[in-house]
Design a protein around this motif. Structure first.
Motif, PDB file in Angstrom:
ATOM      1  N   LYS A 172      -5.589  28.733 -30.431  1.00 32.51           N
ATOM      2  CA  LYS A 172      -6.309  28.448 -31.671  1.00 32.51           C
ATOM      3  C   LYS A 172      -7.460  29.461 -31.838  1.00 32.51           C
ATOM      4  O   LYS A 172      -7.644  30.043 -32.905  1.00 32.51           O
ATOM      5  N   ALA A 173      -8.174  29.667 -30.714  1.00 32.19           N
ATOM      6  CA  ALA A 173      -9.286  30.616 -30.764  1.00 32.19           C
ATOM      7  C   ALA A 173      -8.763  32.017 -31.057  1.00 32.19           C
ATOM      8  O   ALA A 173      -9.368  32.768 -31.832  1.00 32.19           O
ATOM      9  N   GLN A 174      -7.594  32.367 -30.451  1.00 30.02           N
ATOM     10  CA  GLN A 174      -7.019  33.689 -30.699  1.00 30.02           C
ATOM     11  C   GLN A 174      -6.640  33.831 -32.174  1.00 30.02           C
ATOM     12  O   GLN A 174      -6.856  34.862 -32.789  1.00 30.02           O
ATOM     13  N   PHE A 200     -11.295  36.952 -23.088  1.00 29.58           N
ATOM     14  CA  PHE A 200     -11.228  35.538 -23.421  1.00 29.58           C
ATOM     15  C   PHE A 200      -9.956  34.929 -22.829  1.00 29.58           C
ATOM     16  O   PHE A 200      -9.986  33.873 -22.201  1.00 29.58           O
ATOM     17  N   TYR A 252      -9.887  32.199 -19.948  1.00 29.46           N
ATOM     18  CA  TYR A 252      -9.324  30.881 -20.230  1.00 29.46           C
ATOM     19  C   TYR A 252      -8.165  30.559 -19.296  1.00 29.46           C
ATOM     20  O   TYR A 252      -8.045  29.441 -18.805  1.00 29.46           O
ATOM     21  N   GLU A 275      -9.700  34.362 -34.087  1.00 27.33           N
ATOM     22  CA  GLU A 275     -10.200  35.713 -33.857  1.00 27.33           C
ATOM     23  C   GLU A 275      -9.374  36.717 -34.668  1.00 27.33           C
ATOM     24  O   GLU A 275      -9.917  37.631 -35.295  1.00 27.33           O
TER      25      GLU A 275
END
Ligand code: ADP
Length: 552
Positions: free
Chosen positions: A273-275, A36, A40, A278
């Motif tokens: 934010k996604a990390q 990811f 990204y 996750e």
């Protein structure tokens, strides 16, 4: 198996299960994380590069358009007309109508002299000779020239575009000054986010536009030197703990480089934010797996532990029963054998007593002594007989009778037998009978024998001054069992004693006080009556016997 063993087993199972479930979870999580992040990062880099390329395209288009306009003017009008400043003014106005960026326009001959000039600095520029200027020679050799940005005496940033035309074998130059604010504006569109920047540097790494943060127009930028970048590039640069993405696009003419700088933190914010999400999911997942594993493993091992304990208990019971059966047989055999000699000893002692009563013996000096001895013999023979009878009863496992028994009555009757002894020793026997108890079908004589043994033991245990509590109860109205509890506040028993109290002949009492048969007989009676005896004891606090009896 010891309790520790189960703890160790549980620990092993937990470690195994956690390794099998967490390792793939970690592997998956890390792979997703890396994939990811890489995807990204390249997306962010790609979009910065595209932005730089788009900006370059519009700047190049701007230059191409201006050059085309000048070329069109130069190629489509005879030089004589262009030298006419009134005519040139008309053309200039037309150009201005299309683009406000033109400042002035001039026609210069091959010697560098202005043949015509239209613009705000007529007085200063009309008479200037450009023969020694660098741009003048450059345009003569290349045909098209775009200068770097400079201030000049105008005190405003601008640059020039010059094209050549030939008329009557004479070379002329059409030169226009352009306000560089328009380029600044186009570059500014590339300044994205709160900390993004965009600027142009020339081949000497001098800023051609005003950056937002990276320096001053016509000065050196604070960024790394991208002045010799070729084509379009993109790279991540970590300077003074600040990570930036630099995308560059080389402009063909003039040879400038457009630089776009983006703040990694800002651009990667959605990724971070996604990390974060996750990571949260990972932590939550790990917690769930850990709790689930621990709970299921503990439940499983507890169940195993319980099963093991129950098995041990039932094995104990079986051992106890078979021990009792074997010992019962042996005891009955021995008792039978001993009964005959006892009978003879008793008879002989009787005969000796009769003889003692004869006249000549009464005068004997040792008469008293003999009489005492015979009495002792008789007492001990009777005691032995009592024991052998008990043994015989125990061994024979007598048939039981079936009576309707009111347990409360049976208990009070039994207690009356022992009351004197208790009173003598200052022991209170307290009772609490459940008056709603149903009558039970059982063997009253044998049951009384059990109550006698147990209460008698309690009196012995308490010794002097104490309390015995006798209670009857039914676990619930619908229950098919009743409970009789005998609790004393005697010295209690150590574990080693507690483990053996139901063994035949096990006693801690003096030889003339205990036979060690009371509890083993009670145990076999209650077993026969399909009941249960349990005992709990705490050293220094007392002992509690609970007898469970079936109602039918
Ligand atoms: P005995 O009374 O002849 O010793 P039992 O089989 O009745 O034989 O009892 C075995 C042993 O159990 C006793 O010697 C005593 O150590 C122990 N015991 C029984 N009841 C109690 C009690 N209420 N408190 C303490 N120890 C007891």
């Amino acid at each position: 198996m010891s309790l520790k063993h189960y703890d160790r087993l549980a620990l092993k199972m937990i470690i195994m299960t956690l390794s099998f479930s967490l390792i793939p979870l970690f592997a998956l999580g890390t792979t997703i994380y890396i994939q990811f992040t890489t995807a990204y990062q390249s997306k962010v880099a790609e979009s910065a590069k595209t932005l730089a390329q788009n900006r370059r395209a519009s700047i190049e288009l701007f230059f191409d358009e201006r050059i085309a306009q000048l070329n069109t003017v130069a190629q489509t009008h005879p030089i004589e007309k262009l030298k006419d400043e009134a005519f040139l003014k008309k053309i200039f106005d037309t150009l201005l109508a299309k683009s406000k960026s033109f400042i002035d326009i001039g026609v210069i001959d091959s010697q560098g002299n202005h043949q015509a000039y239209v613009g705000p600095h007529y007085d200063k520029l009309k008479s200037v000779n450009y023969a020694q200027e660098e741009w003048f020679n450059a345009v003569l050799t290349t045909g098209i020239y775009i200068s770097d940005v400079f201030m000049g005496f105008r005190k405003a940033p601008h640059f020039i575009i010059a094209v050549t035309t030939i008329d009557n074998n004479q070379i002329y130059i059409l030169r226009a000054t352009i306000n560089s604010a328009i380029i600044d504006e186009m570059v500014r569109a590339g300044q994205v986010g709160k900390r993004g920047d965009a600027f142009i540097v020339n081949q000497e790494n001098i800023l051609q536009t005003q950056p937002r943060f990276s320096g001053q127009l016509l000065g050196k930028p604070t960024s790394p030197d991208f002045s010799s970048s070729v084509g379009s590039t993109v790279e991540f640069v970590n300077l003074k703990n600040e990570e930036n993405i630099y995308a560059t696009a080389q402009i063909k003419n003039p040879k400038w480089v457009l630089v776009i700088r983006e703040d990694v933190q800002e651009e990667m914010a959605p990724l971070f934010k996604a990390q974060f999400v996750e990571n949260l999911i990972m932590i939550f997942g790990i917690l769930l797996v850990v709790i689930g594993t621990v709970v299921t493993t503990r439940t499983m091992t507890r169940r195993l532990e319980k099963m093991e304990l129950e098995k041990a208990k039932s094995e104990d019971l079986m051992v106890q029963s078979s021990k009792m059966a074997a010992l019962g047989k042996m005891a009955a055999g021995i008792a039978h054998e001993i009964n005959n000699p006892l009978q003879i000893i008793g008879d002989q002692a009787g005969w000796m007593k009769d003889l003692l009563d004869s006249e000549d013996m009464k005068t004997n000096d040792n008469y008293q002594e003999f009489e005492q001895c015979i009495k002792k013999i008789e007492r001990q023979v009777n005691r032995s007989r009592e024991i052998t009878h008990r043994l015989l009863r125990f061994g024979r496992r007598m048939e039981t009778t079936q009576d309707m028994v009111d347990v409360n009555n049976l208990l009070s009757e039994t207690i009356t037998f022992l009351e004197n002894e208790a009173h003598y020793r200052d022991i209170t026997i307290q009772t609490q009978y459940d008056t709603g108890l149903p009558e039970i079908t059982t063997d009253s004589n044998q049951l009384q024998q059990v109550f006698l043994n147990i209460i008698d033991n309690a009196i012995d245990a308490v010794g002097q001054s104490g309390k015995i509590f006798v209670k009857t109860a039914q676990p619930s109205n619908s229950s098919k069992e009743i409970l009789v509890t005998v609790q004393d506040n005697g010295p209690g028993m150590p574990k080693e004693v507690l483990a053996r109290i139901f063994d035949p002949f096990f006693t801690t009492k003096r030889a003339d006080e205990g036979t060690g048969l009371g509890l083993s007989i009670s145990y076999s009676i209650i077993e026969k009556l399909r009941g249960k005896i349990t005992v709990s004891s705490e050293e220094g606090k007392g002992t509690t016997f609970i007898i469970t009896l079936p109602v039918k």
